[in-house]
Write a protein that holds these residues in place. Structure first.
Motif, PDB file in Angstrom:
ATOM      1  N   SER A 317     -13.420 -34.664  50.475  1.00  0.00           N
ATOM      2  CA  SER A 317     -14.046 -34.099  52.060  1.00  0.00           C
ATOM      3  C   SER A 317     -14.436 -32.640  51.899  1.00  0.00           C
ATOM      4  N   ASN A 318     -13.731 -31.890  50.844  1.00  0.00           N
ATOM      5  CA  ASN A 318     -14.104 -30.777  50.794  1.00  0.00           C
ATOM      6  C   ASN A 318     -15.558 -30.631  50.209  1.00  0.00           C
ATOM      7  N   TYR A 319     -16.206 -31.229  49.392  1.00  0.00           N
ATOM      8  CA  TYR A 319     -17.381 -31.684  48.852  1.00  0.00           C
ATOM      9  C   TYR A 319     -18.348 -32.467  49.711  1.00  0.00           C
ATOM     10  N   VAL A 320     -18.902 -33.450  49.439  1.00  0.00           N
ATOM     11  CA  VAL A 320     -19.850 -34.298  50.177  1.00  0.00           C
ATOM     12  C   VAL A 320     -18.935 -35.148  51.253  1.00  0.00           C
ATOM     13  N   GLY A 321     -18.103 -35.663  50.713  1.00  0.00           N
ATOM     14  CA  GLY A 321     -16.972 -36.231  51.867  1.00  0.00           C
ATOM     15  C   GLY A 321     -17.518 -37.763  52.328  1.00  0.00           C
ATOM     16  N   ALA A 322     -18.585 -38.260  51.586  1.00  0.00           N
ATOM     17  CA  ALA A 322     -18.932 -39.647  51.772  1.00  0.00           C
ATOM     18  C   ALA A 322     -18.018 -40.734  50.866  1.00  0.00           C
ATOM     19  N   ASP A 323     -18.066 -41.792  51.197  1.00  0.00           N
ATOM     20  CA  ASP A 323     -17.114 -42.760  50.573  1.00  0.00           C
ATOM     21  C   ASP A 323     -17.862 -42.934  48.782  1.00  0.00           C
ATOM     22  N   TYR A 324     -16.921 -43.121  48.153  1.00  0.00           N
ATOM     23  CA  TYR A 324     -17.235 -43.497  46.710  1.00  0.00           C
ATOM     24  C   TYR A 324     -18.448 -44.050  46.400  1.00  0.00           C
ATOM     25  N   ASP A 325     -18.183 -45.391  47.083  1.00  0.00           N
ATOM     26  CA  ASP A 325     -19.389 -46.362  46.791  1.00  0.00           C
ATOM     27  C   ASP A 325     -20.678 -45.954  47.257  1.00  0.00           C
ATOM     28  N   VAL A 326     -20.637 -45.058  48.407  1.00  0.00           N
ATOM     29  CA  VAL A 326     -22.016 -44.861  48.766  1.00  0.00           C
ATOM     30  C   VAL A 326     -22.607 -43.667  47.935  1.00  0.00           C
ATOM     31  N   ILE A 327     -21.854 -42.794  47.531  1.00  0.00           N
ATOM     32  CA  ILE A 327     -22.626 -41.994  46.467  1.00  0.00           C
ATOM     33  C   ILE A 327     -22.784 -42.470  45.267  1.00  0.00           C
ATOM     34  N   ALA A 328     -22.073 -43.441  44.608  1.00  0.00           N
ATOM     35  CA  ALA A 328     -22.100 -44.109  43.359  1.00  0.00           C
ATOM     36  C   ALA A 328     -23.293 -45.051  43.384  1.00  0.00           C
ATOM     37  N   ASN A 329     -23.847 -45.213  44.696  1.00  0.00           N
ATOM     38  CA  ASN A 329     -25.063 -46.293  44.590  1.00  0.00           C
ATOM     39  C   ASN A 329     -26.366 -45.633  44.108  1.00  0.00           C
ATOM     40  N   SER A 330     -26.253 -44.162  44.364  1.00  0.00           N
ATOM     41  CA  SER A 330     -27.686 -43.576  43.687  1.00  0.00           C
ATOM     42  C   SER A 330     -27.199 -42.621  42.330  1.00  0.00           C
ATOM     43  N   MET A 331     -26.032 -42.000  42.363  1.00  0.00           N
ATOM     44  CA  MET A 331     -25.551 -41.123  41.279  1.00  0.00           C
ATOM     45  C   MET A 331     -25.443 -41.731  40.098  1.00  0.00           C
ATOM     46  N   THR A 332     -25.093 -43.032  40.008  1.00  0.00           N
ATOM     47  CA  THR A 332     -24.727 -43.713  38.590  1.00  0.00           C
ATOM     48  C   THR A 332     -25.880 -44.421  38.308  1.00  0.00           C
ATOM     49  N   GLY A 333     -27.097 -44.266  38.758  1.00  0.00           N
ATOM     50  CA  GLY A 333     -28.590 -44.938  38.122  1.00  0.00           C
ATOM     51  C   GLY A 333     -29.037 -46.097  38.638  1.00  0.00           C
ATOM     52  N   THR A 334     -28.646 -46.457  40.015  1.00  0.00           N
ATOM     53  CA  THR A 334     -29.240 -47.402  40.443  1.00  0.00           C
ATOM     54  C   THR A 334     -29.732 -46.922  41.924  1.00  0.00           C
ATOM     55  N   PHE A 335     -30.277 -47.686  42.843  1.00  0.00           N
ATOM     56  CA  PHE A 335     -30.540 -47.217  44.181  1.00  0.00           C
ATOM     57  C   PHE A 335     -30.816 -48.391  44.892  1.00  0.00           C
ATOM     58  N   GLU A 336     -30.220 -48.502  46.037  1.00  0.00           N
ATOM     59  CA  GLU A 336     -30.343 -49.695  46.796  1.00  0.00           C
ATOM     60  C   GLU A 336     -31.368 -49.515  48.116  1.00  0.00           C
ATOM     61  N   TYR A 337     -32.407 -50.357  48.072  1.00  0.00           N
ATOM     62  CA  TYR A 337     -33.546 -50.163  49.286  1.00  0.00           C
ATOM     63  C   TYR A 337     -32.894 -50.957  50.363  1.00  0.00           C
ATOM     64  N   GLU A 338     -33.606 -52.190  50.611  1.00  0.00           N
ATOM     65  CA  GLU A 338     -33.123 -53.174  51.740  1.00  0.00           C
ATOM     66  C   GLU A 338     -31.745 -53.711  51.184  1.00  0.00           C
ATOM     67  N   LYS A 339     -31.105 -53.932  52.172  1.00  0.00           N
ATOM     68  CA  LYS A 339     -29.670 -54.537  51.984  1.00  0.00           C
ATOM     69  C   LYS A 339     -29.635 -55.764  50.652  1.00  0.00           C
ATOM     70  N   GLY A 340     -28.979 -55.454  49.565  1.00  0.00           N
ATOM     71  CA  GLY A 340     -29.063 -56.556  48.578  1.00  0.00           C
ATOM     72  C   GLY A 340     -30.087 -56.031  47.401  1.00  0.00           C
ATOM     73  N   ASP A 341     -30.935 -55.450  47.691  1.00  0.00           N
ATOM     74  CA  ASP A 341     -32.167 -55.007  46.840  1.00  0.00           C
ATOM     75  C   ASP A 341     -31.628 -53.770  46.113  1.00  0.00           C
ATOM     76  N   LYS A 342     -30.893 -54.023  45.074  1.00  0.00           N
ATOM     77  CA  LYS A 342     -30.546 -52.797  44.342  1.00  0.00           C
ATOM     78  C   LYS A 342     -31.310 -52.834  43.017  1.00  0.00           C
ATOM     79  N   ARG A 343     -31.825 -51.623  42.799  1.00  0.00           N
ATOM     80  CA  ARG A 343     -32.772 -51.681  41.472  1.00  0.00           C
ATOM     81  C   ARG A 343     -32.417 -50.502  40.665  1.00  0.00           C
ATOM     82  N   ALA A 344     -32.519 -50.670  39.321  1.00  0.00           N
ATOM     83  CA  ALA A 344     -32.172 -49.388  38.275  1.00  0.00           C
ATOM     84  C   ALA A 344     -33.256 -48.304  38.508  1.00  0.00           C
ATOM     85  N   VAL A 345     -32.587 -47.105  38.889  1.00  0.00           N
ATOM     86  CA  VAL A 345     -33.265 -45.893  38.999  1.00  0.00           C
ATOM     87  C   VAL A 345     -32.427 -44.841  38.282  1.00  0.00           C
TER      88      VAL A 345
END
Length: 461
Positions: A317-345
């Motif tokens: 909470s003292n940094y970004v404070g969003a859920d782990y899964d929300v941050i990980a969705n882009s920070m770990t090399g993927t990005f989800e566009y439309e729900k379920g459309d997760k692509r490698a970025v």
């Protein structure tokens, strides 16, 4: 609020060094850099994942290694953050790249702010509401599996805006600040699709940015973007993570394009300090830059192997404070566009590779060209004016000293930095834009003439 005890010169005795080594603690002596003139520092940030180098420099003890006692504090918005650096409440901060440029130029406020460190590449996206997405989708080419072809251009949005206009309804989008990367990226994407994002006319007292606009852009603080769109106040927004992925997780919107697709490996945030701070505390400036460089490298090491650990830190909470899964969705090399459309970025967030941390003059000049394009700079300027202002703000000389000291200390090998004996601060002409227009930072006026929409030589509102 975060803080850690500084390691001062008095702690560098042989006995304590031995004790720290035995305890598994490493101190970077940086013998080529003098002792910090100011040890107690306070840094500001906005709750976005690209503040990560500051958090990691703190959590991994890199500031401590430099003898710096650092307090880190989230700020309410970009204006409060900038004012804090200007009035000395903050010693430095995670900043929009356009902020030190605009302040030094005197747009909005007047203060000489510099950056010795570029914090990242990429990291933003443009999201639209479910309703707008539903109307855009028929205009977008599909792949064999039925998913949209990326990148999605604003051409697919233009008939939606025209339909709303025929009903007397304005199309509204949010961005985070008038001189933010997000403002210029959103404008760039819209204009490439033939949608006018509006002009500024500061010489007339009009800083709305909505003159002749087909899309009305306004400021919304990053963490408030999803709720503002959900409430129907805006139809979409351009923001950094995790607030695009938050819209996906909440089921309220769809990210349609990333800034990586608008301009591949575009510069994003910087670390800003006043020129007076750098002049008064040169060793401190080099040392904080060293710590940030080490943090950026850790974030990209071993093909992003440290990202899950970084996400865990950022989710606090003292940094970004969003859920782990929300941050990980882009920070770990993927990005989800439309729900379920997760692509490698894999390069959605870049912190060190591709010389991401080096403050290139040409990056600063690109921001200035967009300020001129949309009227924030009211009059024509010479190419040399652009170059001179860039050199006042972006300080590769400070960066090079910090980097060379890290090389000398054998903390980072020389081949992971630019060749400082040959570097002139200008990237080679860049071709990877969504409209295929080539950008050469050495020729800003010629670049501006290439655009169909936007002010050109001799234009004044």
């Amino acid at each position: 609020m975060n803080w850690k005890k500084p390691i001062t010169s008095s702690l560098k005795s042989l006995s304590l060094s031995i004790a720290l080594v035995c305890a598994g603690t490493y101190i970077a002596h940086a013998e080529t850099v003098g002792e910090p003139e100011k040890e107690e520092l306070k840094f500001g940030f906005i709750k976005l994942t690209d503040m990560a180098p500051i958090a990691i420099a703190y959590e991994n003890g890199y500031f401590e290694d430099e003898g710096l006692y650092v307090t880190i504090e989230a700020q309410a918005n970009w204006k409060v953050l900038l004012n804090g650096v200007i009035d000395g409440t903050l010693d430095g901060a995670h900043m929009l790249a356009g902020q030190p440029i605009a302040a030094t130029m005197g747009y909005g406020t007047k203060a000489h702010i510099i950056t010795p460190f570029s914090m990242d590449l990429n990291g933003n996206a443009i999201t639209v509401s479910n309703d707008i997405w539903k109307k855009m989708k028929p205009n977008i080419p599909k792949m064999a599996d039925g998913r949209p072809v990326h990148p999605i251009k604003a051409d697919s949005l233009k008939p939606v805006i025209e339909s709303l206009a025929s009903e007397g309804k304005p199309f509204k989008m949010g961005m985070v600040f008038p001189v933010s990367t997000h403002n210029y990226e959103l404008r760039y994407w819209l204009a490439a699709g033939g949608i006018h994002p509006g002009y500024y006319a500061p010489h007339k007292g009009d800083n709305s940015g909505q003159i002749d606009a087909q899309a009305l852009l306004s400021v919304t603080p990053p963490p408030q973007m999803p709720s503002t769109m959900e409430a129907g106040t805006i139809h979409g927004y351009c923001v950094g993570e995790p607030w695009n992925q938050q819209a996906v997780f909440k089921g309220i919107g769809v990210p349609v394009v990333t800034d990586y697709e608008i301009w591949k490996n575009n510069p994003e945030k910087v670390f800003g300090i006043t020129a007076a701070f750098a002049e008064k505390y040169p060793n401190t400036t080099i040392r904080l830059t060293r710590a940030l460089i080490r943090a950026a490298k850790w974030l990209d090491d071993n093909s992003n192997a440290n990202r899950p650990a970084a996400v865990k830190i950022l989710s606090q909470s003292n940094y970004v404070g969003a859920d782990y899964d929300v941050i990980a969705n882009s920070m770990t090399g993927t990005f989800e566009y439309e729900k379920g459309d997760k692509r490698a970025v894999p390069d959605f967030n870049v912190f060190f590779r591709y010389n991401a941390t080096y403050p290139y003059y040409s990056d600063a000049i690109w921001y200035l060209t967009q300020m001129r394009r949309w009227g924030q700079i009211s009059d024509d300027k010479s190419d040399q004016w652009y170059k001179d202002l860039a050199a006042k703000v972006y300080r590769p000389d400070i960066y090079a000293k910090a980097a060379q000291s890290l090389i000398d200390d054998k903390l980072i090998p020389a081949n992971e930095f630019p060749d400082f004996t040959k570097e002139n601060g200008f990237k080679a002409p860049q071709q990877h834009f969504i409209d295929d227009i080539v950008y050469d930072g050495n020729q800003p006026n010629a670049y501006l003439e290439k655009f169909k929409l936007g002010l050109k030589k001799g234009d004044k509102l």
